[in-house]
Design a protein around this motif. Structure first.
Motif, PDB file in Angstrom:
ATOM      1  N   THR A   1      -0.199   6.932 -11.681  1.00 44.69           N
ATOM      2  CA  THR A   1      -1.010   5.707 -12.196  1.00 44.69           C
ATOM      3  C   THR A   1      -2.102   6.227 -12.698  1.00 44.69           C
ATOM      4  O   THR A   1      -2.666   5.687 -13.858  1.00 44.69           O
TER       5      THR A   1
ATOM      6  N   ILE B   1      -2.104  -1.097 -11.791  1.00 46.89           N
ATOM      7  CA  ILE B   1      -3.067  -1.254 -13.031  1.00 46.89           C
ATOM      8  C   ILE B   1      -3.797  -2.626 -13.036  1.00 46.89           C
ATOM      9  O   ILE B   1      -4.838  -2.653 -13.315  1.00 46.89           O
TER      10      ILE B   1
ATOM     11  N   ILE C   1       3.690   0.803 -10.941  1.00 40.67           N
ATOM     12  CA  ILE C   1       2.558   1.124 -11.541  1.00 40.67           C
ATOM     13  C   ILE C   1       1.673   0.005 -12.451  1.00 40.67           C
ATOM     14  O   ILE C   1       0.466   0.009 -12.029  1.00 40.67           O
TER      15      ILE C   1
ATOM     16  N   CYS D   1      -3.865   5.483 -16.858  1.00 42.68           N
ATOM     17  CA  CYS D   1      -4.884   4.624 -16.460  1.00 42.68           C
ATOM     18  C   CYS D   1      -6.199   5.205 -16.482  1.00 42.68           C
ATOM     19  O   CYS D   1      -6.828   5.871 -15.507  1.00 42.68           O
TER      20      CYS D   1
END
Length: 168
Positions: free
Chosen positions: A51, A18, A14, A55
């Protein structure tokens, strides 16, 4: 060893997603950072869900072919103390509807094929109803969609493009 370091392979992956997305937004002027969406199929759907939850620059999410009833999976994990099943590893974190709650109020469509043999549709519908509550309570129920298509463990591309087109 990663758990002793306070992380997991999923956490590392993850973070890689990002950071690589941040790099692309910074280095590619043709990318509009205000219009970032993410979709993925199967494990890609898992990574899309978690994610996006972590995010905020991902504005719209469409996890596909990875959605199940968190309560059922937790019961399976607890019932088998003789080994560490994959379901238990998932629940060292948060369930699917909770990840959708972290995505909210950003638009999210969860997509699942009616003929997907890997996920139980009735259980997925329960998880979708739990997920939809976050949006309904904020008066933005139209920003969450549980999209069931006729296929199996696959994308239904037109619905994804429609959703991205509406919100990006």
């Amino acid at each position: 060893k990663l758990q002793f370091a306070g992380t997991s392979i999923i956490g590392i992956e993850i973070q890689k997603i990002i950071e690589s997305t941040k790099t692309l937004m910074k280095e590619r002027p043709e990318i509009d950072a205000a219009r970032i969406g993410m979709t993925g199929l199967s494990w890609g759907g898992f990574f899309t869900m978690y994610t996006t939850a972590l995010c905020p620059f991902i504005k719209v999410a469409v996890p596909a072919s990875y959605f199940q009833d968190s309560e059922v999976e937790l019961k399976k994990a607890v019932a088998d103390n003789s080994k560490m099943p994959p379901e238990r590893l998932i629940f060292t974190g948060i369930g699917h509807f909770q990840a959708i709650g972290l995505i909210c109020p950003r638009p999210c469509m969860v997509q699942l094929g009616a003929n997907d043999v890997l996920f139980n549709m009735d259980e997925a519908k329960k998880e979708a109803a739990r997920s939809a509550e976050f949006y309904k309570k904020l008066g933005i129920g139209d920003k969450f969609e549980f999209n069931i298509h006729k296929g199996g463990h696959e994308f239904e591309i037109d619905a994804i493009f429609r959703f991205f087109g509406k919100y990006l």
